[in-house]
Motif scaffolding. Structure first.
Motif, PDB file in Angstrom:
ATOM      1  N   PHE A  35       4.017  61.065  12.561  1.00 45.88           N
ATOM      2  CA  PHE A  35       3.958  62.225  11.675  1.00 45.88           C
ATOM      3  C   PHE A  35       4.762  63.376  12.270  1.00 45.88           C
ATOM      4  N   VAL A  36       5.404  64.113  11.367  1.00 45.53           N
ATOM      5  CA  VAL A  36       6.128  65.307  11.774  1.00 45.53           C
ATOM      6  C   VAL A  36       6.006  66.313  10.643  1.00 45.53           C
ATOM      7  N   ASP A  37       5.927  67.582  10.985  1.00 46.95           N
ATOM      8  CA  ASP A  37       5.873  68.637   9.970  1.00 46.95           C
ATOM      9  C   ASP A  37       7.289  69.050   9.590  1.00 46.95           C
ATOM     10  N   VAL A  38       7.566  69.034   8.293  1.00 46.48           N
ATOM     11  CA  VAL A  38       8.841  69.513   7.761  1.00 46.48           C
ATOM     12  C   VAL A  38       8.537  70.605   6.763  1.00 46.48           C
ATOM     13  N   HIS A  39       8.958  71.821   7.078  1.00 49.65           N
ATOM     14  CA  HIS A  39       8.699  72.976   6.221  1.00 49.65           C
ATOM     15  C   HIS A  39       7.202  73.143   5.948  1.00 49.65           C
ATOM     16  N   GLY A  40       6.390  72.857   6.950  1.00 50.76           N
ATOM     17  CA  GLY A  40       4.958  73.065   6.829  1.00 50.76           C
ATOM     18  C   GLY A  40       4.203  71.936   6.170  1.00 50.76           C
ATOM     19  N   HIS A  41       4.898  70.845   5.790  1.00 51.44           N
ATOM     20  CA  HIS A  41       4.243  69.712   5.135  1.00 51.44           C
ATOM     21  C   HIS A  41       4.329  68.479   6.035  1.00 51.44           C
ATOM     22  N   ARG A  42       3.229  67.765   6.162  1.00 49.19           N
ATOM     23  CA  ARG A  42       3.197  66.583   7.002  1.00 49.19           C
ATOM     24  C   ARG A  42       4.004  65.463   6.375  1.00 49.19           C
ATOM     25  N   ARG A  43       4.884  64.867   7.167  1.00 51.00           N
ATOM     26  CA  ARG A  43       5.689  63.747   6.717  1.00 51.00           C
ATOM     27  C   ARG A  43       5.370  62.531   7.581  1.00 51.00           C
ATOM     28  N   ALA A  44       5.079  61.407   6.931  1.00 50.14           N
ATOM     29  CA  ALA A  44       4.774  60.155   7.624  1.00 50.14           C
ATOM     30  C   ALA A  44       6.010  59.266   7.632  1.00 50.14           C
ATOM     31  N   TYR A  45       6.185  58.528   8.721  1.00 52.05           N
ATOM     32  CA  TYR A  45       7.325  57.619   8.806  1.00 52.05           C
ATOM     33  C   TYR A  45       7.067  56.582   9.895  1.00 52.05           C
ATOM     34  N   VAL A  46       7.775  55.466   9.776  1.00 54.44           N
ATOM     35  CA  VAL A  46       7.787  54.439  10.807  1.00 54.44           C
ATOM     36  C   VAL A  46       9.163  54.468  11.448  1.00 54.44           C
ATOM     37  N   LEU A  47       9.201  54.398  12.767  1.00 57.29           N
ATOM     38  CA  LEU A  47      10.455  54.375  13.514  1.00 57.29           C
ATOM     39  C   LEU A  47      10.375  53.232  14.515  1.00 57.29           C
ATOM     40  N   THR A  48      11.305  52.282  14.410  1.00 57.22           N
ATOM     41  CA  THR A  48      11.241  51.129  15.299  1.00 57.22           C
ATOM     42  C   THR A  48      12.624  50.519  15.470  1.00 57.22           C
ATOM     43  N   GLY A  49      12.822  49.777  16.553  1.00 60.34           N
ATOM     44  CA  GLY A  49      14.060  49.063  16.786  1.00 60.34           C
ATOM     45  C   GLY A  49      15.077  49.846  17.585  1.00 60.34           C
ATOM     46  N   HIS A  50      16.293  49.307  17.643  1.00 60.53           N
ATOM     47  CA  HIS A  50      17.378  49.943  18.368  1.00 60.53           C
ATOM     48  C   HIS A  50      18.697  49.545  17.727  1.00 60.53           C
ATOM     49  N   GLY A  51      19.712  50.369  17.931  1.00 63.18           N
ATOM     50  CA  GLY A  51      21.013  50.105  17.343  1.00 63.18           C
ATOM     51  C   GLY A  51      21.335  51.127  16.266  1.00 63.18           C
ATOM     52  N   PRO A  52      22.352  50.846  15.424  1.00 66.05           N
ATOM     53  CA  PRO A  52      22.710  51.788  14.354  1.00 66.05           C
ATOM     54  C   PRO A  52      21.516  52.081  13.454  1.00 66.05           C
ATOM     55  N   ALA A  53      21.476  53.304  12.938  1.00 64.94           N
ATOM     56  CA  ALA A  53      20.319  53.731  12.152  1.00 64.94           C
ATOM     57  C   ALA A  53      20.363  53.164  10.740  1.00 64.94           C
ATOM     58  N   LEU A  54      19.206  52.698  10.271  1.00 64.32           N
ATOM     59  CA  LEU A  54      19.036  52.167   8.919  1.00 64.32           C
ATOM     60  C   LEU A  54      17.815  52.853   8.336  1.00 64.32           C
ATOM     61  N   LEU A  55      18.011  53.665   7.315  1.00 66.57           N
ATOM     62  CA  LEU A  55      16.934  54.456   6.730  1.00 66.57           C
ATOM     63  C   LEU A  55      16.448  53.806   5.444  1.00 66.57           C
ATOM     64  N   LEU A  56      15.177  53.419   5.410  1.00 64.27           N
ATOM     65  CA  LEU A  56      14.582  52.810   4.223  1.00 64.27           C
ATOM     66  C   LEU A  56      13.686  53.834   3.534  1.00 64.27           C
ATOM     67  N   HIS A  57      13.867  54.003   2.242  1.00 66.14           N
ATOM     68  CA  HIS A  57      13.047  54.955   1.500  1.00 66.14           C
ATOM     69  C   HIS A  57      11.791  54.289   0.967  1.00 66.14           C
ATOM     70  N   GLY A  58      10.642  54.843   1.299  1.00 65.59           N
ATOM     71  CA  GLY A  58       9.397  54.347   0.740  1.00 65.59           C
ATOM     72  C   GLY A  58       9.062  55.106  -0.528  1.00 65.59           C
ATOM     73  N   VAL A  59       9.322  54.527  -1.678  1.00 64.26           N
ATOM     74  CA  VAL A  59       9.154  55.228  -2.949  1.00 64.26           C
ATOM     75  C   VAL A  59       8.282  54.421  -3.891  1.00 64.26           C
ATOM     76  N   ALA A  60       7.540  55.124  -4.753  1.00 65.10           N
ATOM     77  CA  ALA A  60       6.618  54.563  -5.731  1.00 65.10           C
ATOM     78  C   ALA A  60       5.387  54.015  -5.027  1.00 65.10           C
ATOM     79  N   CYS A  61       5.581  53.310  -3.936  1.00 64.17           N
ATOM     80  CA  CYS A  61       4.444  52.902  -3.104  1.00 64.17           C
ATOM     81  C   CYS A  61       4.496  53.769  -1.851  1.00 64.17           C
TER      82      CYS A  61
END
Length: 318
Positions: free
Chosen positions: A9-35
């Motif tokens: 968890f990290v606060d962005v503009h005062g709002h808690r944001r949840a995320y998973v961060l794992t692995g190594h190498g070039p960054a790959l960002l997956l959007h968790g949407v609808a679920c």
């Protein structure tokens, strides 16, 4: 970069944001949407062997905060930029599913210098057609009706019924297990309010109201892969034909015997496509002069008009 696969968890503009961060190498960002980020559960671990995978819950989704806030595509794109900045990640390949495809395209349009490639999974914005279930969720009174339908007892009976119908493979029940999960989450008033606001920004009772068609030519400078389930009941796979017409250089993959969630229906095939796409393309190099050239020449080309019921929007959306 290495990290365990746990929700952070990290606060962005005062709002808690949840995320998973794992692995190594070039960054790959997956959007968790609808679920939420768990929609990617079957592909996160394999991808993390070669990439740094960031799978966030967008604002209003999953374990992230659900305030009364900006739930537009631009607002979500800004949130992704800020999250990457806080994680000290300079550039990433962006993977977006469904509405998340719109966020991914918006992000790439607003922040091309941060975007290496785009992978869109059953994205919106290519035609007005969308499931009646999605259209119904934008109608006035949705929150109140869903509040009744998710009362204890009623919710359990309906959820079990949906899952039984899916297990029995009854006609028209493709993806109904995923829909059951979303339905169950609507027991939380903040979750259903956020979903209502999100959907009303891109869908009305006639269908999808935003389109990427007028700015698709900008993908000439961005490696693009589109993946669709052949039996998608939410957004028809026939809309993939529009991708081939608007972005001839894009890679389009139709996954057989799959619905709106090909990354869950056939994770091995999804992984094969994504890995091959990443291995066979070079990251986009942001070139301001090239962007200006595309904008100048693109404005002079014949532009495919949005279909009836859709409106072009200023940013490129999916």
């Amino acid at each position: 970069m290495k990290a365990s696969r746990r929700v952070r968890f990290v606060d962005v503009h005062g709002h808690r944001r949840a995320y998973v961060l794992t692995g190594h190498g070039p960054a790959l960002l997956l959007h968790g949407v609808a679920c939420d980020h768990t929609t990617w559960d079957r592909v996160i671990r394999p991808l993390s062997r070669d990439y740094t995978v960031i799978a966030p819950d967008l604002l209003g989704h999953g374990q992230s905060a659900k305030p009364r806030a900006d739930y537009t595509l631009g607002g979500f794109a800004n949130g992704m930029r800020d999250l990457l900045s806080l994680l000290e990640i300079e550039r990433a390949t962006i993977v977006g599913h469904s509405f998340g495809g719109g966020v991914a395209m918006q992000f790439a349009y607003q922040f091309p210098e941060l975007t290496e490639r785009l992978v869109l999974v059953a994205p919106g914005g290519l035609g007005p057609e969308v499931s009646p279930i999605i259209r119904a969720a934008t109608l006035p009174g949705f929150e109140q009706v869903m509040g009744v339908l998710t009362l204890p007892g009623i919710r359990q009976v309906n959820t079990v019924g949906l899952r039984i119908a899916h297990a029995a493979r009854l006609p028209g029940t493709r993806d109904i297990d995923e829909i059951a999960t979303v339905y169950d989450s609507f027991r939380d008033p903040q979750t259903r309010a956020a979903a209502h606001h999100v959907l009303r920004a891109v869908v009305d009772r006639h269908g999808q109201v935003v389109t990427m068609t007028d700015r698709a030519y900008l993908t000439e400078s961005m490696p693009l892969c589109v993946i669709w389930g052949a039996e998608d009941p939410i957004i028809p796979a026939s809309q993939a034909d529009t991708v081939a017409e608007l972005a001839p250089g894009a890679r389009v993959e139709i996954v057989e015997d799959s619905g709106h969630f090909p990354h869950r229906d056939h994770p091995e095939e999804f992984l094969r496509i994504v890995r091959d796409f990443l291995a066979s393309t070079r990251p986009s190099a942001y070139d301001r002069e090239r962007l200006r050239h595309l904008l100048r020449t693109g404005a002079q080309r014949p532009v495919r008009r949005a279909r009836a019921g859709q409106r072009p929007v200023a940013p490129l959306t999916g």
